[in-house]
Enzyme design. Sequence first.
Site, PDB file in Angstrom:
ATOM      1  N   GLY A  46       0.845  -1.193   0.000  1.00  0.00           N
ATOM      2  CA  GLY A  46       0.000   0.000   0.000  1.00  0.00           C
ATOM      3  C   GLY A  46       0.871   1.230   0.000  1.00  0.00           C
ATOM      4  O   GLY A  46       2.044   1.190   0.421  1.00  0.00           O
ATOM      5  N   CYS A  75       5.906  -0.150   7.391  1.00  0.00           N
ATOM      6  CA  CYS A  75       5.525   1.039   6.621  1.00  0.00           C
ATOM      7  C   CYS A  75       6.728   1.517   5.826  1.00  0.00           C
ATOM      8  O   CYS A  75       7.833   1.570   6.355  1.00  0.00           O
ATOM      9  CB  CYS A  75       5.065   2.134   7.577  1.00  0.00           C
ATOM     10  N   LEU A  76       6.511   1.856   4.578  1.00  0.00           N
ATOM     11  CA  LEU A  76       7.606   2.308   3.717  1.00  0.00           C
ATOM     12  C   LEU A  76       8.193   3.633   4.187  1.00  0.00           C
ATOM     13  O   LEU A  76       9.279   4.010   3.771  1.00  0.00           O
ATOM     14  CB  LEU A  76       7.113   2.436   2.267  1.00  0.00           C
ATOM     15  N   HIS A  99      -4.258   0.961   7.589  1.00  0.00           N
ATOM     16  CA  HIS A  99      -2.937   1.588   7.613  1.00  0.00           C
ATOM     17  C   HIS A  99      -2.881   2.760   6.625  1.00  0.00           C
ATOM     18  O   HIS A  99      -2.419   3.859   6.973  1.00  0.00           O
ATOM     19  CB  HIS A  99      -1.880   0.520   7.273  1.00  0.00           C
ATOM     20  N   GLU A 100      -3.360   2.527   5.404  1.00  0.00           N
ATOM     21  CA  GLU A 100      -3.289   3.576   4.372  1.00  0.00           C
ATOM     22  C   GLU A 100      -4.242   4.722   4.690  1.00  0.00           C
ATOM     23  O   GLU A 100      -3.909   5.892   4.481  1.00  0.00           O
ATOM     24  CB  GLU A 100      -3.579   2.989   2.990  1.00  0.00           C
ATOM     25  N   GLN A 122       3.003   9.864   1.290  1.00  0.00           N
ATOM     26  CA  GLN A 122       4.275   9.143   1.254  1.00  0.00           C
ATOM     27  C   GLN A 122       5.092   9.458   0.010  1.00  0.00           C
ATOM     28  O   GLN A 122       6.275   9.095  -0.063  1.00  0.00           O
ATOM     29  CB  GLN A 122       4.042   7.632   1.344  1.00  0.00           C
ATOM     30  N   HIS A 156      -2.752   7.123   7.039  1.00  0.00           N
ATOM     31  CA  HIS A 156      -1.783   8.039   6.426  1.00  0.00           C
ATOM     32  C   HIS A 156      -2.454   9.340   5.987  1.00  0.00           C
ATOM     33  O   HIS A 156      -1.840  10.405   6.021  1.00  0.00           O
ATOM     34  CB  HIS A 156      -1.141   7.390   5.190  1.00  0.00           C
TER      35      HIS A 156
HETATM   36 NI    NI Z   1       2.668   3.218   5.707  1.00  0.00          NI
END
Ligand code: NI
Length: 188
Positions: A46, A99-100, A141-142, A51, A145
């Site tokens: 995701g 998480c990226l 999660h997304e 991000q 963000h």
């Molecule tokens: Ni994330």
Amino acid sequence: MTIRSITITGEPVLHAVAQPVTDFDDELRTLVADMFETMDEAPGVGLAAPQVGVGLRVFVYTYEDDDGVLHRGHVVNPELWITPTSVEELDLESESEGCLSVPGERYPLRRAERAVLTGVDVDGAPVRVEADGWFARILQHEYDHLNGVLYVDRLVDPHAHAARRVIKKAGWGKPGLSWLPGTDDIDA
Ligand code: NI
């Protein structure tokens, strides 16, 4: 399509509430296409617009479930309904997410078992997705963000404490940091 740099925790856009999309134009289409390419290159399941440094309410996801069904899509201006969460003890193995924007780390976090995502696509057409299990986790999660919330913000001790230490040690948690999938040697 272009792979975009992924912002790292501390970059202000990650910690701010993203704005609703009002212009359903080529710029939005390009953003979503780039987000898919960036997510795939990372690789991740995701990716939310903040991000890639864009404070808009957009995210993309790609996830193959245990039955081999590929859930892959994008949503603009989403809303998310979730079921109540249980208070059972966290399972470190099955409930750890990453998480990226906090690359390479994983910590356990309780999420709702089911979620319903609604919103629109880049053309303004309605989107509705029902999810459970890990797919529901990804959507939560997304969606977080878009409200300036990282999963590490939701951790409970001792995991919250551990994450804070790791972020500090890595030199993150300050503005201006990002990494480029496919170029920077980061094991996300
Ligand atoms: Ni994330």
